[in-house]
Design a protein around this motif. Structure first.
Motif, PDB file in Angstrom:
ATOM      1  N   ALA A  34      22.934  56.033  46.855  1.00 54.39           N
ATOM      2  CA  ALA A  34      24.142  56.331  47.628  1.00 54.39           C
ATOM      3  C   ALA A  34      25.346  56.550  46.721  1.00 54.39           C
ATOM      4  O   ALA A  34      26.170  57.444  46.967  1.00 54.39           O
ATOM      5  CB  ALA A  34      24.427  55.197  48.610  1.00 54.39           C
ATOM      6  N   THR A  35      25.449  55.771  45.641  1.00 58.54           N
ATOM      7  CA  THR A  35      26.578  55.960  44.724  1.00 58.54           C
ATOM      8  C   THR A  35      26.447  57.289  43.978  1.00 58.54           C
ATOM      9  O   THR A  35      27.453  57.910  43.637  1.00 58.54           O
ATOM     10  CB  THR A  35      26.676  54.800  43.723  1.00 58.54           C
ATOM     11  OG1 THR A  35      25.455  54.693  42.973  1.00 58.54           O
ATOM     12  CG2 THR A  35      26.922  53.484  44.443  1.00 58.54           C
ATOM     13  N   GLY A  36      25.203  57.710  43.722  1.00 57.65           N
ATOM     14  CA  GLY A  36      25.001  59.036  43.138  1.00 57.65           C
ATOM     15  C   GLY A  36      25.464  60.120  44.089  1.00 57.65           C
ATOM     16  O   GLY A  36      26.059  61.123  43.673  1.00 57.65           O
ATOM     17  N   ALA A  37      25.207  59.928  45.391  1.00 55.47           N
ATOM     18  CA  ALA A  37      25.654  60.884  46.401  1.00 55.47           C
ATOM     19  C   ALA A  37      27.183  60.924  46.462  1.00 55.47           C
ATOM     20  O   ALA A  37      27.776  62.000  46.635  1.00 55.47           O
ATOM     21  CB  ALA A  37      25.075  60.518  47.769  1.00 55.47           C
ATOM     22  N   VAL A 184      25.420  61.521  38.929  1.00 53.51           N
ATOM     23  CA  VAL A 184      24.355  61.797  39.903  1.00 53.51           C
ATOM     24  C   VAL A 184      22.995  61.520  39.267  1.00 53.51           C
ATOM     25  O   VAL A 184      22.142  60.836  39.858  1.00 53.51           O
ATOM     26  CB  VAL A 184      24.431  63.258  40.397  1.00 53.51           C
ATOM     27  CG1 VAL A 184      23.180  63.604  41.207  1.00 53.51           C
ATOM     28  CG2 VAL A 184      25.673  63.470  41.253  1.00 53.51           C
ATOM     29  N   ILE A 185      22.786  62.041  38.066  1.00 54.04           N
ATOM     30  CA  ILE A 185      21.511  61.833  37.377  1.00 54.04           C
ATOM     31  C   ILE A 185      21.326  60.366  37.002  1.00 54.04           C
ATOM     32  O   ILE A 185      20.258  59.773  37.230  1.00 54.04           O
ATOM     33  CB  ILE A 185      21.434  62.727  36.126  1.00 54.04           C
ATOM     34  CG1 ILE A 185      21.435  64.201  36.530  1.00 54.04           C
ATOM     35  CG2 ILE A 185      20.182  62.401  35.313  1.00 54.04           C
ATOM     36  CD1 ILE A 185      21.550  65.161  35.357  1.00 54.04           C
ATOM     37  N   GLY A 186      22.361  59.761  36.437  1.00 58.89           N
ATOM     38  CA  GLY A 186      22.262  58.370  35.997  1.00 58.89           C
ATOM     39  C   GLY A 186      21.976  57.413  37.142  1.00 58.89           C
ATOM     40  O   GLY A 186      21.110  56.524  37.034  1.00 58.89           O
ATOM     41  N   GLN A 187      22.679  57.571  38.262  1.00 52.82           N
ATOM     42  CA  GLN A 187      22.460  56.679  39.402  1.00 52.82           C
ATOM     43  C   GLN A 187      21.102  56.944  40.049  1.00 52.82           C
ATOM     44  O   GLN A 187      20.471  56.023  40.569  1.00 52.82           O
ATOM     45  CB  GLN A 187      23.588  56.834  40.419  1.00 52.82           C
ATOM     46  CG  GLN A 187      24.956  56.399  39.914  1.00 52.82           C
ATOM     47  CD  GLN A 187      24.935  54.984  39.358  1.00 52.82           C
ATOM     48  OE1 GLN A 187      24.797  54.785  38.158  1.00 52.82           O
ATOM     49  NE2 GLN A 187      25.061  54.002  40.233  1.00 52.82           N
ATOM     50  N   SER A 188      20.640  58.189  40.004  1.00 60.91           N
ATOM     51  CA  SER A 188      19.310  58.504  40.526  1.00 60.91           C
ATOM     52  C   SER A 188      18.229  57.850  39.672  1.00 60.91           C
ATOM     53  O   SER A 188      17.229  57.340  40.192  1.00 60.91           O
ATOM     54  CB  SER A 188      19.099  60.019  40.571  1.00 60.91           C
ATOM     55  OG  SER A 188      20.032  60.633  41.452  1.00 60.91           O
ATOM     56  N   VAL A 189      18.442  57.857  38.350  1.00 65.10           N
ATOM     57  CA  VAL A 189      17.505  57.183  37.447  1.00 65.10           C
ATOM     58  C   VAL A 189      17.482  55.686  37.731  1.00 65.10           C
ATOM     59  O   VAL A 189      16.418  55.055  37.805  1.00 65.10           O
ATOM     60  CB  VAL A 189      17.884  57.450  35.974  1.00 65.10           C
ATOM     61  CG1 VAL A 189      17.073  56.563  35.035  1.00 65.10           C
ATOM     62  CG2 VAL A 189      17.669  58.916  35.632  1.00 65.10           C
ATOM     63  N   MET A 190      18.659  55.093  37.930  1.00 68.04           N
ATOM     64  CA  MET A 190      18.743  53.675  38.255  1.00 68.04           C
ATOM     65  C   MET A 190      18.004  53.369  39.556  1.00 68.04           C
ATOM     66  O   MET A 190      17.262  52.387  39.653  1.00 68.04           O
ATOM     67  CB  MET A 190      20.210  53.248  38.379  1.00 68.04           C
ATOM     68  CG  MET A 190      20.901  52.998  37.062  1.00 68.04           C
ATOM     69  SD  MET A 190      20.358  51.465  36.249  1.00 68.04           S
ATOM     70  CE  MET A 190      21.029  50.236  37.356  1.00 68.04           C
TER      71      MET A 190
END
Length: 205
Positions: A34-37, A184-190
């Motif tokens: 959600a934070t990536g979004a 977006v990429i970093g939070q998706s990886v997390m």
């Protein structure tokens, strides 16, 4: 009364020691996604609404401050709920430990922005990359109580931060994408790491 105070202090110290050796399960994959979004929406809105982010640094950084605040609030709400569910009596100690690990990087990011805004406004183009580097340091500081594989997310932010600094050095311009896409990429990886690790099998006991 003095003995009671000493006993209570000992209990707090014991709970803190137990918390240090316990895997923190307060971060959820859905929240990280959600934070990536939030980062993606912020980048898109700034792309549409800010014709020249470099000429409107206040609007640029205010937008990302709002995004960071919203993301922090989302994480805080779920962190409290998950900690109560997974850690019960240790919830407060675990939350305190998680905040303590990331707080130096967060405070450094805020102070860096204030100092650069006040004394080196011509170098504000450095901030997006520097913030990503600070996020990486916060993640690395949290590795001891999270799945070890979150180090990959920390490495991503570390590399992307320096890459953004190098790219921005050519033009000295601000771009919503050099902020948005790395997050977006970093939070998706997390989110993926937390989902597959499930907080159980990839942490040190």
């Amino acid at each position: 009364m003095r003995d009671l105070d000493r006993a209570l202090a000992d209990i707090v110290a014991i709970r803190s020691q137990i918390a240090v050796g316990t895997a923190f399960r307060g971060y959820g994959p859905a929240t990280m996604a959600a934070t990536g979004a939030v980062a993606l929406v912020t980048a898109i809105l700034q792309f549409w609404l800010l014709g020249d982010p470099t000429g409107e640094p206040l609007g640029f950084f205010l937008g990302w401050f709002v995004a960071a605040t919203l993301s922090g609030l989302i994480i805080w709400i779920e962190m409290r709920a998950r900690s109560r569910r997974h850690h019960s009596g240790l919830a407060d100690a675990m939350i305190h430990q998680a905040i303590e690990q990331f707080l130096p990087a967060g405070v450094a990011g805020v102070l860096l922005a204030v100092v650069m805004w006040r004394f080196a406004s011509e170098a504000l183009w450095l901030l997006p990359g520097l913030w990503q580097i600070l996020v990486s340091l916060g993640i690395f500081a949290s590795v001891r109580s999270l799945p070890r594989s979150v180090a990959f997310a920390g490495a991503w932010y570390f590399i992307s931060g320096f890459a953004v600094v190098v790219l921005a050095s050519r033009t000295h311009m601000l771009s919503p994408w050099t902020m948005g896409l790395p997050f977006v990429i970093g939070q998706s990886v997390m989110a993926a790491i937390l989902y597959f690790a499930s907080g159980d099998n990839d942490v040190e006991d």
